[in-house]
Design a protein around this motif. Structure first.
Motif, PDB file in Angstrom:
ATOM      1  N   PHE A 140      39.238  15.744 -30.512  1.00 48.73           N
ATOM      2  CA  PHE A 140      40.333  15.674 -29.546  1.00 48.73           C
ATOM      3  C   PHE A 140      41.247  16.893 -29.660  1.00 48.73           C
ATOM      4  O   PHE A 140      41.760  17.383 -28.655  1.00 48.73           O
ATOM      5  N   ASP A 141      41.429  17.393 -30.886  1.00 50.31           N
ATOM      6  CA  ASP A 141      42.189  18.636 -31.056  1.00 50.31           C
ATOM      7  C   ASP A 141      41.499  19.783 -30.325  1.00 50.31           C
ATOM      8  O   ASP A 141      42.159  20.595 -29.655  1.00 50.31           O
TER       9      ASP A 141
ATOM     10  N   ILE B  97      41.972  21.008 -21.601  1.00 42.02           N
ATOM     11  CA  ILE B  97      41.414  19.912 -20.804  1.00 42.02           C
ATOM     12  C   ILE B  97      42.331  18.699 -20.913  1.00 42.02           C
ATOM     13  O   ILE B  97      42.592  18.199 -22.023  1.00 42.02           O
ATOM     14  N   ASP B  98      42.824  18.241 -19.790  1.00 44.89           N
ATOM     15  CA  ASP B  98      43.710  17.082 -19.742  1.00 44.89           C
ATOM     16  C   ASP B  98      42.846  15.843 -19.497  1.00 44.89           C
ATOM     17  O   ASP B  98      42.259  15.693 -18.424  1.00 44.89           O
ATOM     18  N   TYR B  99      42.755  14.962 -20.473  1.00 46.45           N
ATOM     19  CA  TYR B  99      41.821  13.846 -20.383  1.00 46.45           C
ATOM     20  C   TYR B  99      42.530  12.512 -20.552  1.00 46.45           C
ATOM     21  O   TYR B  99      43.588  12.412 -21.173  1.00 46.45           O
TER      22      TYR B  99
ATOM     23  N   THR C 202      26.108  19.667 -29.497  1.00 49.92           N
ATOM     24  CA  THR C 202      27.343  18.903 -29.330  1.00 49.92           C
ATOM     25  C   THR C 202      27.460  18.458 -27.879  1.00 49.92           C
ATOM     26  O   THR C 202      27.284  19.262 -26.958  1.00 49.92           O
ATOM     27  N   GLN C 203      27.728  17.176 -27.685  1.00 46.00           N
ATOM     28  CA  GLN C 203      28.008  16.620 -26.358  1.00 46.00           C
ATOM     29  C   GLN C 203      29.470  16.202 -26.320  1.00 46.00           C
ATOM     30  O   GLN C 203      29.914  15.437 -27.181  1.00 46.00           O
ATOM     31  N   ASN C 204      30.208  16.688 -25.347  1.00 45.02           N
ATOM     32  CA  ASN C 204      31.589  16.246 -25.136  1.00 45.02           C
ATOM     33  C   ASN C 204      31.698  15.547 -23.786  1.00 45.02           C
ATOM     34  O   ASN C 204      31.397  16.135 -22.734  1.00 45.02           O
ATOM     35  N   PHE C 205      32.106  14.279 -23.844  1.00 46.60           N
ATOM     36  CA  PHE C 205      32.294  13.461 -22.642  1.00 46.60           C
ATOM     37  C   PHE C 205      33.798  13.326 -22.379  1.00 46.60           C
ATOM     38  O   PHE C 205      34.595  13.260 -23.332  1.00 46.60           O
ATOM     39  N   TYR C 206      34.177  13.244 -21.105  1.00 45.97           N
ATOM     40  CA  TYR C 206      35.596  12.931 -20.847  1.00 45.97           C
ATOM     41  C   TYR C 206      35.813  12.438 -19.425  1.00 45.97           C
ATOM     42  O   TYR C 206      34.954  12.637 -18.546  1.00 45.97           O
ATOM     43  N   THR C 207      36.953  11.809 -19.243  1.00 47.27           N
ATOM     44  CA  THR C 207      37.436  11.379 -17.936  1.00 47.27           C
ATOM     45  C   THR C 207      38.805  12.007 -17.729  1.00 47.27           C
ATOM     46  O   THR C 207      39.663  11.872 -18.608  1.00 47.27           O
ATOM     47  N   PRO C 208      39.045  12.719 -16.614  1.00 46.35           N
ATOM     48  CA  PRO C 208      40.335  13.372 -16.401  1.00 46.35           C
ATOM     49  C   PRO C 208      41.463  12.373 -16.316  1.00 46.35           C
ATOM     50  O   PRO C 208      41.274  11.223 -15.905  1.00 46.35           O
TER      51      PRO C 208
END
Length: 430
Positions: free
Chosen positions: A360-361, A368-370, A423-429
């Motif tokens: 998250f850091d 990225i604003d998630y 590395t996989q990074n998933f997110y929802t804005p």
């Protein structure tokens, strides 16, 4: 007295259309289908260095239905879901509506319709070879028929010609390098029909899919049990010889490797679903055995290919379960790639780096604003194996199948010659 007031010039042009005509003086070629000499009503002929044969006499032997349309001078050849059409003296032929330009057009010869032998045979998944010494065309359907029966995807099987792939599937949406040295033709217009086809020297040398596109007369389809696969293919291999070195098959509980008809077939099982088949990977044995270990060629093009491949594999899993697909996000992919590179450079494997920075850091530092985010990491020898391992891990699988995630970025580093860091990074804005 002759008065010259004007001069009129008349020119007469004789246009002679030269149509191809059979070579004369040489013995007619012979045709051998699956080691059996074929006798036809009229012998084959050579036109423009191409062998033409009577359409009914040959291709009905290959299990087709032949129809002739007198009005349009058109031949229609059908078998299963394949349709080949061509017209007399026309070089354009069509396979399931896809146009192909022939080296030699069909002709009428001695009241028989003569068509190009190699083009149609290869479209019907047959191997065609020419022996110039004996002037014999050899047509072999047995190898391809075994793979069609044993295991094929969307009608394509190992060893088939590139032209047949194009006739059945059309052009791929992208062509991407693989770690094996051949190119993957990527068919991902819909994830329900997702398929990778490896092409080298105009032949199918590799196939992979985790989508329900596999067909088999023996039950080798997605969802087949491990016991079913072993009943069909026998005892799995425990090792693969590469040069003078034997390599053990990794994760034998989660995958079986079989050497069948000069192809390594890997059945990858879902340990979270009673070890049922989640995907198949098929690689030509000569290509597999020629690789020095599981070494990857660390080019930028290959890295980009594997990152986008991982997005596809994740989206196939989601579509199979009725979930929305994830869209690629270049910014978070850059965050993921930097973490993979850092793990490799500083020789660690963890979500938190040696400085105590969390996923998250890193995502916040990437601007990225998630609203919600998650991370998967893997250390493996290729992206397909990495994906299957992540699907067999409950925590990683949860991220892949999280219904509220919207975006995905994948970052790969493989400066190490034997493994890649993923590395996989998933997110929802927000």
């Amino acid at each position: 007295m002759f008065k010259k007031s004007s001069i009129v010039l008349l020119a007469f042009f004789y246009i002679i259309t030269l149509l191809p005509f059979p070579s004369l003086g040489a013995a007619s070629p012979s045709i051998v289908i699956n080691n059996q000499l074929l006798h036809t009503a009229v012998p084959p002929i050579i036109v423009e260095d191409r062998t033409l044969a009577p359409v009914r006499g040959v291709f009905e032997e290959l299990g087709t239905t032949v129809k002739w349309e007198e009005e349009t001078q058109t031949v229609r050849i059908t078998r299963d879901n394949l349709l080949i059409t061509m017209r007399i003296n026309q070089r354009n032929a069509y396979i399931n509506g896809n146009r192909h330009v022939l080296d030699s057009a069909p002709i009428i010869y001695k009241n028989y319709t003569m068509v190009p032998l190699r083009f149609i045979s290869e479209a019907l998944a047959a191997e065609v070879t020419w022996d110039s010494q004996t002037r014999t065309v050899y047509i072999n359907t047995e190898t391809f028929n075994r793979w069609q029966s044993l295991c094929n995807a969307r009608g394509v099987a190992m060893g088939e010609e590139e032209s047949r792939v194009l006739s059945i599937l059309g052009s791929p949406l992208r062509i991407a390098p693989s770690a094996y040295g051949f190119n993957w033709w990527v068919y991902n217009s819909t994830y329900r029909d997702y398929l990778l086809v490896g092409i080298q020297n105009h032949k199918v040398v590799g196939m992979y899919s985790n989508a329900p596109v596999w067909k088999s007369d023996s039950g080798l389809t997605l969802g087949a049990t491990r016991s079913k696969v072993r009943a069909v293919l026998g005892t799995p291999s425990k090792q693969i010889r590469k040069g003078n070195t034997l390599f053990m098959v990794s994760n034998p509980e989660e995958r079986d490797v079989f050497l069948v008809n000069k192809v390594y077939l890997t059945a990858m099982y879902d340990s979270q679903n009673n070890y049922k088949v989640n995907s198949f990977l098929l690689i030509d044995s000569q290509i597999e055995e020629a690789i020095n270990g599981y070494r990857v060629n660390g080019s930028i093009a290959l890295r980009d290919s594997l990152e986008k491949q991982t997005l596809d594999l994740v989206n196939v899993e989601r579509v199979k379960r009725g979930l929305s697909i994830l869209t690629w996000d270049a910014d978070i992919a850059n965050v993921a790639r930097k973490h993979s590179q850092d793990m490799q450079r500083r020789n660690y494997f963890a979500h938190d780096n040696p400085d105590g920075k969390t996923p998250f850091d890193r995502i916040e530092a990437g601007g990225i604003d998630y609203w919600m985010a998650g991370e998967n990491i893997a250390l493996n020898y290729n992206a397909i194996s990495a994906h299957e391992s992540l699907m067999n891990s409950p925590g990683h699988r949860k991220n892949i199948l999280e219904k509220d995630f919207k975006h995905l970025g994948v970052g790969i580093s493989f400066d190490d010659p034997d493994y890649l860091y993923l590395t996989q990074n998933f997110y929802t804005p927000r």
